[in-house]
Write a protein that holds these residues in place. Structure first.
Motif, PDB file in Angstrom:
ATOM      1  N   ALA A  68      -2.223   2.857 126.578  1.00 44.36           N
ATOM      2  CA  ALA A  68      -1.729   4.051 125.878  1.00 44.36           C
ATOM      3  C   ALA A  68      -1.585   5.225 126.839  1.00 44.36           C
ATOM      4  O   ALA A  68      -0.600   5.966 126.781  1.00 44.36           O
ATOM      5  CB  ALA A  68      -2.670   4.421 124.733  1.00 44.36           C
ATOM      6  N   LEU A  69      -2.541   5.384 127.748  1.00 40.53           N
ATOM      7  CA  LEU A  69      -2.472   6.490 128.706  1.00 40.53           C
ATOM      8  C   LEU A  69      -1.343   6.285 129.711  1.00 40.53           C
ATOM      9  O   LEU A  69      -0.657   7.244 130.073  1.00 40.53           O
ATOM     10  CB  LEU A  69      -3.816   6.629 129.420  1.00 40.53           C
ATOM     11  N   ILE A  70      -1.112   5.057 130.125  1.00 39.61           N
ATOM     12  CA  ILE A  70       0.001   4.769 131.037  1.00 39.61           C
ATOM     13  C   ILE A  70       1.335   5.012 130.349  1.00 39.61           C
ATOM     14  O   ILE A  70       2.247   5.617 130.920  1.00 39.61           O
ATOM     15  CB  ILE A  70      -0.089   3.322 131.573  1.00 39.61           C
ATOM     16  N   VAL A  71       1.461   4.557 129.108  1.00 42.08           N
ATOM     17  CA  VAL A  71       2.709   4.751 128.370  1.00 42.08           C
ATOM     18  C   VAL A  71       2.971   6.243 128.144  1.00 42.08           C
ATOM     19  O   VAL A  71       4.123   6.670 128.109  1.00 42.08           O
ATOM     20  CB  VAL A  71       2.672   3.967 127.033  1.00 42.08           C
ATOM     21  N   SER A  72       1.914   7.051 128.037  1.00 42.40           N
ATOM     22  CA  SER A  72       2.092   8.490 127.817  1.00 42.40           C
ATOM     23  C   SER A  72       2.715   9.199 129.020  1.00 42.40           C
ATOM     24  O   SER A  72       3.129  10.350 128.902  1.00 42.40           O
ATOM     25  CB  SER A  72       0.753   9.148 127.484  1.00 42.40           C
ATOM     26  N   LYS A  76       9.830  11.509 127.081  1.00 46.32           N
ATOM     27  CA  LYS A  76      10.317  12.878 127.307  1.00 46.32           C
ATOM     28  C   LYS A  76       9.760  13.839 126.254  1.00 46.32           C
ATOM     29  O   LYS A  76       9.522  14.994 126.543  1.00 46.32           O
ATOM     30  CB  LYS A  76      11.847  12.914 127.255  1.00 46.32           C
ATOM     31  N   ALA A  77       9.570  13.345 125.020  1.00 41.31           N
ATOM     32  CA  ALA A  77       9.092  14.192 123.931  1.00 41.31           C
ATOM     33  C   ALA A  77       7.617  14.541 124.143  1.00 41.31           C
ATOM     34  O   ALA A  77       6.775  13.656 124.307  1.00 41.31           O
ATOM     35  CB  ALA A  77       9.274  13.486 122.597  1.00 41.31           C
ATOM     36  N   ILE A  80       5.013  13.039 121.436  1.00 40.56           N
ATOM     37  CA  ILE A  80       4.683  11.620 121.642  1.00 40.56           C
ATOM     38  C   ILE A  80       3.797  11.455 122.870  1.00 40.56           C
ATOM     39  O   ILE A  80       2.821  10.706 122.853  1.00 40.56           O
ATOM     40  CB  ILE A  80       5.972  10.778 121.773  1.00 40.56           C
ATOM     41  N   LYS A  81       4.130  12.160 123.918  1.00 46.34           N
ATOM     42  CA  LYS A  81       3.347  12.122 125.150  1.00 46.34           C
ATOM     43  C   LYS A  81       1.897  12.535 124.887  1.00 46.34           C
ATOM     44  O   LYS A  81       0.958  11.865 125.332  1.00 46.34           O
ATOM     45  CB  LYS A  81       4.000  13.072 126.160  1.00 46.34           C
ATOM     46  N   ASN A  82       1.700  13.619 124.140  1.00 47.43           N
ATOM     47  CA  ASN A  82       0.355  14.112 123.857  1.00 47.43           C
ATOM     48  C   ASN A  82      -0.419  13.197 122.914  1.00 47.43           C
ATOM     49  O   ASN A  82      -1.613  12.979 123.107  1.00 47.43           O
ATOM     50  CB  ASN A  82       0.416  15.524 123.279  1.00 47.43           C
TER      51      ASN A  82
END
Length: 136
Positions: A68-72, A76-77, A80-82
Motif C-alpha cells: 500500500a505504501l509503495i502504491v501510494s 496523481k490524485a 488517493i495518495k494520502n
C-alpha cells in the motif's frame, strides 16, 4: 521529500530484526515467506502466543502495508495518495505492534525487535507529519 520519507519508512521496516531460535533475520524475509504459507495453511491471531507463533500474521500484515505504501508513490490524485499512505503506515504499525507486544521481562526477543524498529517508528511519524504539512 514525502516520497523519500515513504521509501525510508519501508526500508527501515524491512530491516527490523526478527530473532528466532538460534538465529536472526530481518522483516523482509518474513514478508516473503508469510504470504504463501498463509494461503496454504491459514492463520490465527492470538497475542498471548509465543513470539515465534506470531510470525506469519506479522509478515502478512507487513507485506500488505508495504505494498500500500509503495502504491501510494504513484497516483496523481492527492486524496488517493494520502489514503494509501495512511493505510500502509497503519498496517506497518500494526505488524510492528503484533511483533513487539509481549512479556519483555520473560523474553528479550521482543526488546530486540522493538529496538531495531525505532528508526521505522521515527520515519513513520515523519511521513505522517510531512503529509499533514503538505495538505495545509
Amino acid at each position: 521529500m514525502v516520497k523519500k520519507a515513504k521509501i525510508l519508512t519501508i526500508i527501515f521496516h524491512s530491516i527490523i530484526v526478527i530473532a528466532a531460535g538460534h538465529g536472526m533475520g530481518i522483516m523482509l524475509m518474513l514478508d516473503l515467506v508469510s504470504i504463501p504459507s498463509i494461503i496454504k495453511n491459514g492463520f490465527e491471531l492470538n497475542l498471548t502466543n509465543e513470539y515465534e507463533s506470531r510470525f506469519l500474521i506479522t509478515g502478512s500484515i507487513s507485506m500488505i502495508g508495504k505494498i500500500a505504501l509503495i502504491v501510494s508513490l504513484f497516483p496523481k490524485a492527492i486524496l488517493i495518495k494520502n489514503i494509501l499512505a495512511i493505510l500502509g503506515i497503519i498496517l506497518l504499525l500494526i505488524s510492528f505492534g503484533v511483533l513487539t507486544i509481549g512479556d519483555w521481562f520473560y523474553e528479550s526477543l521482543f526488546i530486540i525487535s522493538f529496538c531495531s524498529g525505532i528508526p521505522f517508528l521515527m520515519y513513520s511519524g515523519r511521513v505522517t507529519y510531512l503529509m499533514i504539512k503538505q495538505n495545509k
